[in-house]
Design a protein around this motif. Structure first.
Motif, PDB file in Angstrom:
ATOM      1  N   VAL B 226       0.801  -1.055  -0.209  1.00  0.00           N
ATOM      2  CA  VAL B 226       0.038   0.083  -0.099  1.00  0.00           C
ATOM      3  C   VAL B 226       0.954   1.167  -0.087  1.00  0.00           C
ATOM      4  O   VAL B 226       1.784   1.316   0.641  1.00  0.00           O
ATOM      5  N   ARG B 279      -4.394   7.433  -2.112  1.00  0.00           N
ATOM      6  CA  ARG B 279      -3.694   6.018  -1.394  1.00  0.00           C
ATOM      7  C   ARG B 279      -4.087   5.178  -2.137  1.00  0.00           C
ATOM      8  O   ARG B 279      -5.148   4.901  -2.915  1.00  0.00           O
ATOM      9  N   LYS B 281      -3.282   0.613  -3.449  1.00  0.00           N
ATOM     10  CA  LYS B 281      -2.978  -0.699  -3.095  1.00  0.00           C
ATOM     11  C   LYS B 281      -2.755  -1.537  -4.328  1.00  0.00           C
ATOM     12  O   LYS B 281      -3.289  -1.286  -5.311  1.00  0.00           O
ATOM     13  N   THR B 303      -7.303   2.655  -2.373  1.00  0.00           N
ATOM     14  CA  THR B 303      -7.987   2.122  -1.148  1.00  0.00           C
ATOM     15  C   THR B 303      -9.236   2.547  -0.599  1.00  0.00           C
ATOM     16  O   THR B 303      -9.765   2.142   0.212  1.00  0.00           O
TER      17      THR B 303
END
Lengths: 350, 317, 387
Positions: B226, B279, B281, B303
């Motif tokens: 992540v 963000r 992943k 995410t």
């Protein structure tokens, strides 16, 4: 001219380097050795210059990650030549002569084993009239060797004697990838590879890297008890096309030797002769008499890492000044097919 | 297991070369089954003609049509030919001085053994039936006296001004030992960085030489999959070798725990909604498709967490 | 130790085009070299040494092409060097040639840089696949576009700054007969209306791919003094940093900042924006003009775009930038850096024709390469250097 000397030298040579073509991981310990020899650190080096080839590595900009080995933050004063590191050394010597810097570290590297070296080098030829036939470097040297044989300038025995001496000397060189003398008779009994050359007449394909430290005046004396002072350094070029020059001699080597004021008094010479007959061509073109000891390291016939082998000749010669074996030595580098470009570096102990 | 990961790679391109007038004249001659030399300022005739006179440095403009016979002035036997050479089995390269020329030409001679060639030997061209205007349009053979009896002619062949030169080189690529550990980790679904012993920064992939300190990164650090998009661009342009249909996002992703961003794709979100600080992943390919490659990660996807604050990643731009 | 003063006494370049199908590689180089030699009133035989530069050999598919070019370029019988420092190479090559003179080794050095990009495909040559590694999936501009985005975010520059640069440079190119692109009627609006290739970079904000060459003759003081208008070399600098490193500033790279600072110091310049009359800098994507303005110290960090927006970098502004039309109008990669250096020299010689900046006495030539990690620069002046 400022007094500039070779004060540090480190090398690695091997048959088959299994790491990356940028060779940064191989350069790290080599630079480390240079620091150890001189007592200096990265920040003591005023200028950096390297020599390497994209085609040897098989990718564009192959030299950019090599400088990671220096550790280049904060940034450094740095340049690169697509030539043997001997010419990087020349550029560094110039930089010191301008007075802008007092010290320099040059390095060269190449992983010839990544491709088929003699085929890759066909790309150095005229792209319109030669490369489409893919003449390899060994064949070009062989054509040169036969011209001398036919003209009676050398014979098979003379070539074998060069090989025998080189491979015998190479036994004492920990970096030699080919070593072990035998006899002229035994060598001549071996099969032809590129008639009139046998495999042992041709430098072995070698991976490797090397670095040399240069310094001016007091900085040189601070780094080395007996610096190898460069009393002359020069280079010159011939044309590539085989029809336009006399291959049995080397005009560019002669001009380079003349430009350094001749080679009188040289006791030991390290010649970058990747083929046995080329040592004979160079010996004569550089005016080195029978009393001059040639290639005590074993020379390029023992190991010939592309883009550092020329610089290694200069480093090997400088070592003979450092250890007091000689007072005047010569290091020579070549580039291009059949000795097209030649560089001469004469060094003295004082 | 070898110390490093290695794989073959081929560097191949068909180069388009514009010949200019001198080489063009020479190659046009070959297409016409004629050897053309250039007359130099000192009166000599050179084959192939040099583009510029070696003495006067002026462009060579006077051409001479020569016979297709000559004399071997040096030769060598190619015992182990390499790809692309004029013959797959052993053959000879020679320096051949064409009759009427003063400088030798490097070419191949088709003979069965090194015993069949010698300095001073007479040779003549054996022309290909289909000629393109290239040095590969001919090879030389021993001159049996019936010179040029079977010589083709094509005097009105189209002028050559452009040639295609394929260059294909095979290399064996190796990753550094540090990179190899990274790629091997990926084969197990792990992202392995390494910390520099001096500056303590975590590099992913690890480095044979920390670019700041010049020492290998060493201490292994397993990283999260992540991270944060530091910056990116939207690719709208199609180009050679492209694998995804534009528009899509190519981004720098700073994985949690790393001190340097990786470049990767951001998918599963419209391109215009991708943001700096987003963000994301890793989305892994199915395990059975994994190899020792960063391509085990198909792409990164949002995410849904709140965006990272600019101050947390601005020093990575 | 003081160095021998050196000056540019001859400048030549080719007509740059997407494809120069009328010439070979030698012909391309000689076109630039012969113009430079004619400008200097010299023959090839009067040149002591030749320094040649170009970007990756994969572009033309010839390994170290200077070897086969040696005869055609008149280098047979002379010292010949080949420099390769990525995109900054044209500048680095001129610097190596300068140092041959400044070191006192030679009196007259010819330097030439070229690229014949039409022989292959630059995007292919720059992105030969590397096993195990992810292809960037972004193409040529995709490498730089994210950094442009970072610049915009950091500086809060308005989105039309790149278009101002592109329109200015394309209009400057109309005054330069050698430029590759001669795009009449380029405006900020037309640039913004062109396709968004690598958001935030528009098509018209990118450089072309060109065939071209540039050459210069550099001479020692005693020779240069016999010439009417030599461009004196006041200072040169090169700096390198890593391609990628933790927390490396890719918008305002440290190597560029330190190179500029060292250059200003070496040339006694304390206020570059005032003391430099014009600057030819390496701007392959329009947004790099404001980025380099800051990196070079012509404006504080974050304020470079204000000079551009105010028109100060136009031909009639207080700090004209890229008078020739710049890389945005001609980009034979290996020669691009030398073209920047040569334009600076043309300006201080008063020989820049229609794109001459009135009264230019001191000018900057700038080149960078790779992923903004290699920099080379020089300052040339109408007066001999005082240092």
């Amino acid at each position: 001219m400022r007094d500039v000397a070779v004060v540090g030298f480190a090398q690695r040579q091997m048959k088959d380097f299994d790491g990356s073509p940028s060779m940064a991981e191989l350069l790290v310990p080599i630079l480390g050795e240079c620091y150890e020899q001189t007592g200096w650190q990265k920040k003591d080096i005023g200028f950096w210059c390297s020599g390497s080839s994209d085609y040897l590595a098989g990718r564009s900009f192959s030299f950019v990650s090599a400088i990671d080995a220096i550790g280049v933050l904060p940034p450094v004063n740095e340049s690169h030549v697509e030539m043997d590191a001997a010419w990087a050394l020349y550029e560094a010597w110039l930089k010191i002569q301008t007075g802008e810097v007092d010290t320099a570290l040059v390095f060269g590297f190449g992983k010839a084993s990544a491709g088929v070296l003699r085929r890759t080098l066909a790309l150095q030829l005229d792209p319109y009239t030669m490369t489409p036939l893919w003449p390899d470097t060994v064949c070009l040297a062989a054509l040169q060797a036969r011209l001398g044989l036919d003209a009676g300038l050398w014979d098979e025995n003379a070539l074998a004697e060069v090989v025998n001496r080189s491979l015998t000397d190479a036994e004492k060189n920990e970096y030699a990838v080919r070593a072990g003398g035998s006899s002229v008779e035994e060598l001549l009994a071996r099969p032809m590879f590129a008639d009139p050359l046998r495999k042992h007449d041709c430098a072995p394909v070698t991976d490797g890297a090397a670095a040399i430290v240069l310094a001016a005046g007091d900085r040189a004396r601070e780094a080395n008890q007996r610096p190898a002072w460069i009393s002359g350094i020069a280079h010159s070029s011939d044309g590539l096309h085989l029809g336009t020059r006399d291959l049995t001699t080397s005009g560019s080597a002669e001009r380079a030797a003349a430009a350094v004021g001749g080679t009188d008094g040289v006791q030991i010479a390290e010649l970058h002769a990747p083929f046995s007959h080329q040592e004979l061509v160079l010996r004569s073109a550089l005016g080195l008499g029978e009393d001059v000891r040639l290639n005590p390291s074993g020379g390029a016939l023992a190991a010939n890492p592309m883009f550092s082998a020329g610089a290694i000749r200069i480093g090997e010669a400088a070592k003979k000044i450092w250890d007091g074996t000689a007072d005047k030595v010569l290091g020579h580098a070549t580039s291009g097919p059949a000795l097209q470009q030649n560089l001469v570096c004469v060094m003295e102990g004082r | 297991m070898s110390r490093t990961l290695q794989a073959p790679v081929t560097v191949a391109f068909d180069y388009t070369r514009s010949t200019g007038p001198v080489i063009g004249r020479f190659l046009t001659g070959l297409k016409q089954a004629t050897i053309v030399g250039g007359r130099l300022s000192d009166g000599r005739v050179a084959v192939p003609p040099p583009e510029y006179d070696p003495v006067s440095h002026q462009a060579v403009t006077e051409f001479v049509e020569l016979p297709d016979t000559g004399t071997v002035t040096s030769w060598t036997w190619v015992s182990e030919p390499v790809a692309g050479q004029p013959s797959e089995s052993a053959f000879a390269y020679a320096l051949i001085t064409i009759d009427g020329a003063d400088t030798p030409w490097l070419h191949a001679v088709d003979v069965a053994s090194p015993d069949d060639i010698s300095t001073g030997m007479r040779v003549r061209a054996r022309w290909a039936a289909e000629r393109t205007g290239a040095v590969t349009d001919l090879v030389f053979v021993p001159d049996d006296g019936t010179t040029s009896a079977d010589r083709p002619t094509e005097p009105d062949a189209e002028e050559v001004s452009r040639i295609i030169t394929p260059v294909s080189l095979d290399y064996r690529y190796a990753a550094s030992p540090e990179e190899s550990s990274f790629f091997r980790g990926l084969a197990e679904g792990r992202i392995l960085g390494q910390r520099c012993p001096k500056c303590r920064k975590v590099y992913v992939p690890p480095r044979g030489a920390c670019p700041t300190d010049g020492v290998p990164t060493s201490e292994e650090v397993e990283l999260s999959d992540v991270g944060t998009v530091t910056t990116f661009c939207v690719v709208n342009v199609p180009f050679m070798g492209q694998k995804i249909k534009p528009p899509y996002v190519s981004a720098y992703v700073l994985l949690d725990g790393a001190d340097i961003a990786l470049q990767h794709l951001i998918l599963e979100i419209p391109a215009e909604e991708v943001r700096m600080g987003m963000r994301v992943k890793a989305v892994w390919k199915p395990r059975e498709e994994w190899g020792t490659s960063i391509e085990n990660i198909s792409h990164f996807a949002p995410t849904g967490e709140p965006d990272a604050d600019f101050d947390t990643y601005k020093h990575h731009l | 130790m003081s160095k021998t003063p050196a000056a540019v006494i001859g400048i030549g370049q080719t007509h740059h085009r997407a494809k120069r199908e009328d010439v070979s590689m030698a012909g391309l180089c000689r076109e630039a070299m012969d113009r430079a030699l004619e400008d200097a009133g010299l023959t090839l035989d009067e040149v002591d040494a030749i320094v040649i530069g170009k970007a990756p050999d994969l572009f033309e598919g010839v390994m170290m092409p200077e070897l086969y070019l040696a005869e055609a370029l008149g280098a047979a019988g002379k010292p010949l060097m080949r420099v390769h420092t990525a995109g900054s190479v044209g500048g680095s090559t001129a610097i190596v040639a300068s140092s041959l003179v400044q070191a006192g080794v030679h009196k007259r050095v010819l330097t030439v840089a070229f690229e014949k990009q039409s022989e292959s495909n630059a995007m292919w040559a720059l992105s030969v696949p590397v096993p195990f590694v992810m292809p960037v999936h972004a193409g040529a501009g995709g490498y730089f576009a994210p950094h442009v985005r970072s610049y915009i975010r950091r500086s809060e520059a308005p989105s039309h700054i790149g278009a101002i640069v592109a329109a200015k440079d394309r209009n400057n190119a109309l005054k330069n007969p050698y430029a590759h692109l001669h795009s009449e009627g380029t405006t900020v609006e037309s640039v913004l209306a062109s396709q968004m290739l690598w958001d935030p970079i528009h098509y018209d904000e990118t450089c072309p791919s060109s065939d071209g060459a540039c050459a210069m003759v550099i001479a020692a003081e005693d020779v240069a003094k016999t010439y009417e208008a030599p461009a004196w070399i006041h200072g040169t600098v090169m700096r390198s940093e890593p391609t990628s490193a933790a927390e490396r500033d890719q918008v305002n790279p440290q190597a560029g900042r330190e190179a500029a600072a060292a250059l200003w110091k070496a040339t006694g310049i304390t206020d570059p924006a005032r003391e430099i009359d014009c600057a030819e800098i390496y701007v392959p994507f329009a947004w790099f003009e404001p980025m380099w303005i800051e990196n070079l110290g012509f404006a504080p960090e974050g304020a470079g775009w204000k000079l551009t927006e105010a028109g100060e970098t136009a031909l009639d502004g207080s700090l004209p930038i890229n008078m020739s039309g710049g890389v945005l109008s001609s980009n034979p990669i290996g020669a691009s850096g030398m073209l920047r250096f040569a334009e600076a020299a043309l300006q201080v010689r008063g020989r820049a024709g229609e794109h001459q900046v009135d009264g230019a006495r001191r000018a900057l030539g700038h080149a960078y390469g790779g992923g903004s990690q290699f920099f080379s620069m020089w300052v040339v002046g109408a007066e001999p250097p005082s240092n």
